[in-house]
Design a protein around this motif. Structure first.
Motif: not given
Length: 270
Positions: A74-78, A93-101, A159-174
């Motif tokens: 959802d774009g929020a910190p984990v 460790d990171v817990q993937l509490a919600s489905p998605g990427t 199922a994958p999604n793309t919200t977390a993949l949004k660039p931050e607009g700072k530095g070099l990003e993929l």
């Protein structure tokens, strides 16, 4: 604080702001997840981080965890949990509490300056926000370098999604065009490199297969981004791949800028 020239050079190499691109250096930074595609209710992923001579084999120094963060579907910190640093690697460790990427990244930035005071050359390094007040008022011949580096990996629960993949607009990003958890050997994948949110054109990208400790040297690919920052990769085989790019330049004030990007990507068999 002032540093000797030798120590300053060592710090520059550590931050990835040496004149040679980081890809040419022997030591490589990486994050390696225990899995990249998971199922089940609220699964966990364990991530190792290190700087090593052999990709994905901890044999040099651990990665510091100060700048590690995760972004959820959802774009929020984990939360980063159970972090620990040993002699050769760090783990968490990171817990993937919600489905998605999820995007997991270690982001660092800093500033270095050389200047003259009373005829003596001095050097300083620290946080970007400290630079304005760190140099003495009578400093002359000031030369400043800003550095930033981003080391990332991606994991998906369900199922994958793309919200977390949004660039931050700072530095070099993929900016993935092909989803980073949907990579298959023999199929082309497309990505875009951005620098401060704009397409990074003409940048060489090095892509190396890990897991070569017990065999001959694995495939190493080099591609160059187009005018739109886009590049394509045809994966010759499945495995855990390491991707790196570096951009050197200067800002409007003439200060030097060095931005680096690293990603760990898993490619599945076709």
């Amino acid at each position: 604080m002032p540093m000797s020239a030798l120590r300053f050079a060592a710090v520059a190499a550590l931050l990835g702001v040496a004149l040679a691109p980081a890809a040419a250096q022997a030591h490589r930074s990486w994050l390696a997840p225990s899995a990249t595609v998971l199922s089940g209710a609220q699964p966990w992923v364990t991530v190792d981080g290190a700087v090593s001579n052999t990709l994905f084999y901890a044999d040099h120094v651990p990665m510091r965890l100060d700048g590690v963060k995760a972004v959820g579907p959802d774009g929020a910190p984990v939360a980063i949990q159970n972090g620990a640093t040993g002699k050769y690697r760090s783990t968490f460790d990171v817990q993937l509490a919600s489905p998605g990427t999820y995007k997991i990244a270690n982001v660092s930035e800093g500033a270095m300056a050389s200047y003259k005071q009373g005829g003596e050359t001095k050097r300083w390094r620290g946080a970007v926000g400290q630079l304005a007040t760190a140099l003495p008022k009578d400093a002359t011949d000031v030369q400043v370098t800003y550095s930033s580096r981003r080391v990332e990996t991606f994991v998906t629960a369900g199922a994958p999604n793309t919200t977390a993949l949004k660039p931050e607009g700072k530095g070099l990003e993929l900016e993935p065009i092909t989803h980073p958890n949907d990579l298959v050997a023999s199929e082309k994948a497309r990505f875009r490199l951005l620098t401060d949110g704009k397409p990074a054109a003409g940048v060489e990208v090095e892509i190396v297969l890990g897991g070569v400790r017990y065999r001959e040297k694995g495939p190493e690919l080099k591609v160059t981004t187009g005018a739109d920052g886009v590049f394509e990769v045809s994966w010759p085989e499945a495995g855990l791949w390491w991707l790196e790019a570096t951009v050197q330049g200067a800002d409007a004030s003439g200060a030097r800028k060095s931005s680096g990007y690293v990603a760990t990507l898993e490619v599945l068999p076709d």
